[in-house]
Write a protein that holds these residues in place. Sequence first.
Motif, short mmCIF file in Angstrom:
data_model
loop_
_atom_site.label_atom_id
_atom_site.label_comp_id
_atom_site.label_asym_id
_atom_site.label_seq_id
_atom_site.Cartn_x
_atom_site.Cartn_y
_atom_site.Cartn_z
N VAL A 13 32.26 80.57 58.49
CA VAL A 13 33.66 80.95 58.47
C VAL A 13 33.88 82.06 59.49
N GLN A 14 35.09 82.14 60.03
CA GLN A 14 35.40 83.22 60.95
C GLN A 14 35.70 84.51 60.21
N ALA A 15 35.50 85.61 60.89
CA ALA A 15 35.82 86.91 60.29
C ALA A 15 37.27 86.92 59.82
N GLY A 16 37.46 87.49 58.63
CA GLY A 16 38.78 87.51 58.02
C GLY A 16 39.04 86.34 57.10
N GLY A 17 38.18 85.35 57.15
CA GLY A 17 38.35 84.17 56.32
C GLY A 17 37.81 84.35 54.91
N TYR A 31 30.33 95.69 41.07
CA TYR A 31 30.31 95.31 42.47
C TYR A 31 29.56 96.34 43.30
N ALA A 32 28.91 95.86 44.35
CA ALA A 32 28.39 96.76 45.36
C ALA A 32 29.57 97.38 46.10
N ASP A 33 29.40 98.62 46.54
CA ASP A 33 30.49 99.30 47.24
C ASP A 33 30.94 98.53 48.47
N SER A 34 30.02 97.85 49.11
CA SER A 34 30.32 97.16 50.36
C SER A 34 31.27 95.98 50.18
N VAL A 35 31.42 95.50 48.95
CA VAL A 35 32.27 94.32 48.74
C VAL A 35 33.46 94.60 47.83
N MET A 60 35.12 85.26 47.94
CA MET A 60 34.88 86.22 49.02
C MET A 60 36.04 86.14 50.01
N ASN A 61 36.80 87.22 50.10
CA ASN A 61 37.93 87.30 51.02
C ASN A 61 37.66 88.35 52.09
N SER A 62 38.45 88.30 53.14
CA SER A 62 38.33 89.27 54.24
C SER A 62 36.89 89.41 54.69
N LEU A 63 36.24 88.29 54.90
CA LEU A 63 34.83 88.29 55.25
C LEU A 63 34.58 88.95 56.60
N LYS A 64 33.45 89.63 56.68
CA LYS A 64 33.04 90.34 57.88
C LYS A 64 31.71 89.76 58.37
N PRO A 65 31.41 89.92 59.66
CA PRO A 65 30.11 89.43 60.16
C PRO A 65 28.93 90.02 59.36
N VAL A 76 25.65 81.85 53.97
CA VAL A 76 27.01 82.22 54.36
C VAL A 76 26.91 82.87 55.74
N THR A 77 27.62 82.31 56.70
CA THR A 77 27.62 82.85 58.06
C THR A 77 29.05 83.18 58.45
N VAL A 78 29.28 84.43 58.85
CA VAL A 78 30.60 84.88 59.26
C VAL A 78 30.55 85.19 60.75
N SER A 79 31.32 84.46 61.53
CA SER A 79 31.33 84.67 62.97
C SER A 79 32.43 85.67 63.35
N SER A 80 32.16 86.40 64.41
CA SER A 80 33.13 87.42 64.86
C SER A 80 34.15 86.84 65.83
#
Length: 117
Positions: free
Chosen positions: A12-16, A62-66, A85-90, A113-117
């Motif tokens: 998925v692309q970043a933000g997806g 939750y972990a702070d990062s998510v 998972m929303n607003s995904l980041k690389p 899960v792969t998040v592309s920039s």
Amino acid sequence: QVQLVESGGGLVQAGGSLRLSCAASGRTFDIYNLDNMGWFRLPPGEERVFVASVNRDGGTYYADSVKGRFTISRDNAKNTVYLQMNSLKPEDTAVYYCTAGNNYNYWGQGTQVTVSS
């Protein structure tokens, strides 16, 4: 014994957004006693870390990062736990593992899960 099967990973692309599912199967007694269900992730070249968990009463952690981006939920009737998972980041790129049991006794095989920039 309990078996956990994850699904829903992908690219998925970043933000997806992506939604992971994890279905538990096995002896009814063992399934009923799965208090905690949750997710860990293994980023490339790093150690496996906690992402989120939910107990049978619906309490979530939750972990702070998510926090604010991911939501964990559970359907006890279907013996299934979800991770929205929303607003995904690389930096969310990882293999995501489902786990269950009071001491995380059971683990799934993981889903990428792969998040592309």
